[in-house]
Design a protein around this motif. Sequence first.
Motif, short mmCIF file in Angstrom:
data_model
loop_
_atom_site.label_atom_id
_atom_site.label_comp_id
_atom_site.label_asym_id
_atom_site.label_seq_id
_atom_site.Cartn_x
_atom_site.Cartn_y
_atom_site.Cartn_z
N MET A 111 1.03 -1.44 0.02
CA MET A 111 0.00 -0.14 0.00
C MET A 111 0.71 1.27 0.13
O MET A 111 2.07 1.34 0.60
CB MET A 111 -0.92 -0.04 1.20
N ALA A 112 0.32 2.32 -0.76
CA ALA A 112 1.19 3.40 -0.72
C ALA A 112 1.39 4.21 0.60
O ALA A 112 0.55 4.24 1.55
CB ALA A 112 0.39 4.56 -1.48
N ASN A 113 2.52 4.62 0.72
CA ASN A 113 2.88 5.31 1.79
C ASN A 113 2.62 6.80 1.64
O ASN A 113 2.40 7.67 0.80
CB ASN A 113 4.52 5.55 2.00
N PHE A 114 1.79 7.22 2.97
CA PHE A 114 0.98 8.50 2.84
C PHE A 114 2.20 9.80 2.64
O PHE A 114 1.77 10.82 1.84
CB PHE A 114 0.63 8.75 4.28
N TRP A 115 3.25 9.73 2.93
CA TRP A 115 4.15 10.91 2.98
C TRP A 115 5.24 10.58 1.82
O TRP A 115 5.65 11.58 1.26
CB TRP A 115 4.96 11.19 4.24
N THR A 116 5.54 9.60 1.56
CA THR A 116 6.80 9.25 0.57
C THR A 116 6.30 8.85 -0.67
O THR A 116 7.13 8.76 -1.86
CB THR A 116 7.90 8.46 1.00
N SER A 117 4.94 8.58 -0.99
CA SER A 117 4.59 8.19 -2.39
C SER A 117 3.99 9.08 -3.12
O SER A 117 3.10 9.75 -2.49
CB SER A 117 3.66 6.85 -2.05
#
Length: 205
Positions: free
Chosen positions: A1-7
Motif C-alpha cells: 500500500m502507498a506510503n502517505f508521505w513518500t509515495s
Amino acid sequence: MANFWTSSWEGRPVLLDRQDIENIKQVTRIQWGEKVGDFLLKSKVQGVGMCEWKDVENLPLPTNQKEMLKAIMQEYTPMLSAKEDTMRWCGSKSGQYLVKIGYCILDKMEERKECPTKLMWSSPILPKVGVFTWLALKKRILTGERMRKLGFLGPFRCIMCKKVEESLDHLLLQCEEVKTVWSFLLGKLGWMAPLPNTVLDLFSS
C-alpha cells in the motif's frame, strides 16, 4: 500500500517534499502509521469505495498543525482497495506512459519556435560554426548557468563583466562587453535594429 508521505498517490506531488510538515509526519507515524490506509477509518472500508479520514483532533499536535493536516487530507479523495497498488502515469487515461502523450505535454509547457536549421547548415557556413549555433539554440553550450544545473559548484559569474551569472543569452547578447562588439559589427553592416534578447530570437529574426 502507498506510503502517505513518500509515495506519489492519486497523481499528486510527494508530500515529503514539503518542509513545513516534519513534526506532523513524525507524530502521525508514531500514532497511526505510514501507509495511506493507516490514516483511514478502516471500519468504513468495504472493498473499493469511499471511506473517511481519521480525526486529527486526537493527535498531540498544535492547533495550527492540526489545521494544516486537515487541509492536506481535504485535497485527496480517501479510497482504499483490497487490490495490490500499481504504478499509474497520470498523463494518460490508461495509466500507461506513452511517448507521444509525453511529448505533447512537454510541447505545451512552453512556447516553441521553429529552429532555423536551414541557415546553420547552408554551404557558406563553416561546419564548426553550424555546430556551435546548433548547440547554442539547443542551450547545450557549457555556460555557468548550465554547469550549475548539471551539479557543478561555482562561482559562475560572466568572465567579461563579472556582474551576473554566465548564461547563454547574456554571454552572446546581453553582456555590456559583448554589446560593444555587436555595435561595432552591426555598424559596419549598416544594421540599425536593436539586438534581440535571446539567441533564438536572433536567429529567427
